[in-house]
Design an enzyme around this catalytic site. Structure first.
Site, mmCIF file in Angstrom:
data_model
loop_
_atom_site.group_PDB
_atom_site.id
_atom_site.type_symbol
_atom_site.label_atom_id
_atom_site.label_comp_id
_atom_site.label_asym_id
_atom_site.label_seq_id
_atom_site.Cartn_x
_atom_site.Cartn_y
_atom_site.Cartn_z
ATOM 1 C CG ASN A 32 -0.255 -0.104 2.503
ATOM 2 O OD1 ASN A 32 0.751 0.580 2.711
ATOM 3 N ND2 ASN A 32 -0.736 -0.958 3.399
ATOM 4 N N GLY A 40 -2.878 -9.502 3.404
ATOM 5 C CA GLY A 40 -2.648 -10.238 2.157
ATOM 6 C C GLY A 40 -1.178 -10.573 1.942
ATOM 7 C CB VAL A 41 0.762 -10.849 -1.185
ATOM 8 C CG1 VAL A 41 0.772 -9.470 -1.790
ATOM 9 C CG2 VAL A 41 1.996 -11.634 -1.596
ATOM 10 C CG ASP A 42 2.231 -5.189 2.345
ATOM 11 O OD1 ASP A 42 3.467 -5.356 2.400
ATOM 12 O OD2 ASP A 42 1.683 -4.093 2.534
ATOM 13 C CB SER A 125 -4.848 -4.395 -8.031
ATOM 14 O OG SER A 125 -4.180 -3.194 -7.752
ATOM 15 N N GLY A 127 -6.669 -8.724 -4.942
ATOM 16 C CA GLY A 127 -7.126 -9.225 -3.647
ATOM 17 C C GLY A 127 -7.991 -8.184 -2.980
ATOM 18 C CB VAL A 128 -7.444 -6.257 0.155
ATOM 19 C CG1 VAL A 128 -8.092 -5.088 0.888
ATOM 20 C CG2 VAL A 128 -7.303 -7.438 1.106
ATOM 21 C CE1 TYR A 129 -5.385 -1.650 -1.182
ATOM 22 C CE2 TYR A 129 -3.908 -1.117 -2.990
ATOM 23 C CZ TYR A 129 -4.259 -0.999 -1.659
ATOM 24 O OH TYR A 129 -3.485 -0.239 -0.817
HETATM 25 P P1 ADP Z 1 -4.020 -6.031 -3.198
HETATM 26 O O1 ADP Z 1 -4.260 -5.152 -2.014
HETATM 27 O O2 ADP Z 1 -3.054 -5.436 -4.203
HETATM 28 O O3 ADP Z 1 -5.292 -6.531 -3.806
HETATM 29 P P2 ADP Z 1 -3.636 -8.598 -1.825
HETATM 30 O O4 ADP Z 1 -2.463 -9.017 -1.018
HETATM 31 O O5 ADP Z 1 -4.929 -8.427 -1.109
HETATM 32 O O6 ADP Z 1 -3.181 -7.248 -2.586
HETATM 33 O O7 ADP Z 1 -3.853 -9.611 -3.012
HETATM 34 C C1 ADP Z 1 -3.101 -9.662 -4.186
HETATM 35 C C2 ADP Z 1 -3.046 -11.097 -4.654
HETATM 36 O O8 ADP Z 1 -2.071 -11.795 -3.878
HETATM 37 C C3 ADP Z 1 -4.360 -11.861 -4.465
HETATM 38 O O9 ADP Z 1 -4.593 -12.627 -5.633
HETATM 39 C C4 ADP Z 1 -4.076 -12.747 -3.264
HETATM 40 O O10 ADP Z 1 -4.819 -13.972 -3.324
HETATM 41 C C5 ADP Z 1 -2.601 -13.026 -3.467
HETATM 42 N N1 ADP Z 1 -1.858 -13.460 -2.282
HETATM 43 C C6 ADP Z 1 -2.155 -13.286 -0.970
HETATM 44 N N2 ADP Z 1 -1.194 -13.847 -0.201
HETATM 45 C C7 ADP Z 1 -0.287 -14.403 -1.038
HETATM 46 C C8 ADP Z 1 0.929 -15.144 -0.873
HETATM 47 N N3 ADP Z 1 1.419 -15.441 0.335
HETATM 48 N N4 ADP Z 1 1.594 -15.545 -1.995
HETATM 49 C C9 ADP Z 1 1.135 -15.246 -3.226
HETATM 50 N N5 ADP Z 1 0.016 -14.561 -3.449
HETATM 51 C C10 ADP Z 1 -0.695 -14.144 -2.375
#
Ligand code: ADP
Length: 175
Positions: A32, A40-42, A125, A127-129
């Site tokens: 972010n 999420g991935v962050d 983007s 996922g949560v976005y």
């Molecule tokens: P954003 O806020 O950009 O949408 P998110 O983290 O919510 O970011 O999601 C982005 C993508 O990463 C989604 O498809 C989610 O399923 C995926 N994701 C979440 N955790 C992981 C992980 N540990 N490894 C790979 N992809 C992930």
């Protein structure tokens, strides 16, 4: 564009995995604007990399949407983390596609600067976005392919769900 014969081995792989486990030169973080961690991935990347990552991120003073910043990978198997900030979906008429394209382009620009040869992307983007997954995967693949036409790198499109894998597979059929 004429393909350079030296680049014939470049690939895009679709891999179902947790991005924090991948042994690549760089993993991309869907961060972010603060770059100070989130869900999420962050969250997964920060908890696997450890507190030193957060410390380095603090020094970057944030990142505008569509841009990218690079740090070391610390506790991750990856040498680098490229943090990019995807757009928050707000209906599709607010420049979201262009901003998402910019994320991939700016990540690749940093990859080139740092001589990164293997790079793994989450579906930025999508996922949560709230960016629609199919549309996000199409944009991602187009940008990956256009970089691979010029550079000899291996790109991993990381699928964290069967739906993401399916969307990438559908998008692949357009090429
Ligand atoms: P954003 O806020 O950009 O949408 P998110 O983290 O919510 O970011 O999601 C982005 C993508 O990463 C989604 O498809 C989610 O399923 C995926 N994701 C979440 N955790 C992981 C992980 N540990 N490894 C790979 N992809 C992930």
């Amino acid at each position: 564009m004429q393909k350079d014969p030296d680049n014939w081995h470049s690939t895009i792989k679709l891999v179902m995995a947790d991005i924090t486990t991948l042994e690549v030169d760089a993993v991309v973080n869907a961060a972010n604007n603060s770059l100070l961690g989130g869900g999420g991935v962050d969250g997964a990347i920060h908890s696997a990399a450890g507190p030193e990552l957060l410390e380095e991120c603090r020094g970057l003073c944030g990142c505008p949407t569509g841009e990218a910043r690079i740090t070391r990978g610390y506790g991750l198997p990856a040498r680098f983390v490229i943090h990019t900030v995807g757009p928050i979906w707000s209906g599709g008429d607010n420049g979201e596609d262009d901003l998402l394209r910019n994320c991939y382009r700016n990540c690749f620009a940093l990859a080139e600067l740092h001589d990164i040869k293997t790079i793994a992307f989450p579906a930025i983007s999508a996922g949560v976005y709230g960016f629609p997954m199919e549309r996000a995967c199409r944009i991602a693949l187009r940008e990956m392919m256009s970089y691979l036409e010029k550079k000899n790198v291996d790109v991993i499109a990381v699928c964290f769900s069967k739906r993401a894998l399916w969307c990438y597979q559908v998008a692949l059929q357009d090429f």
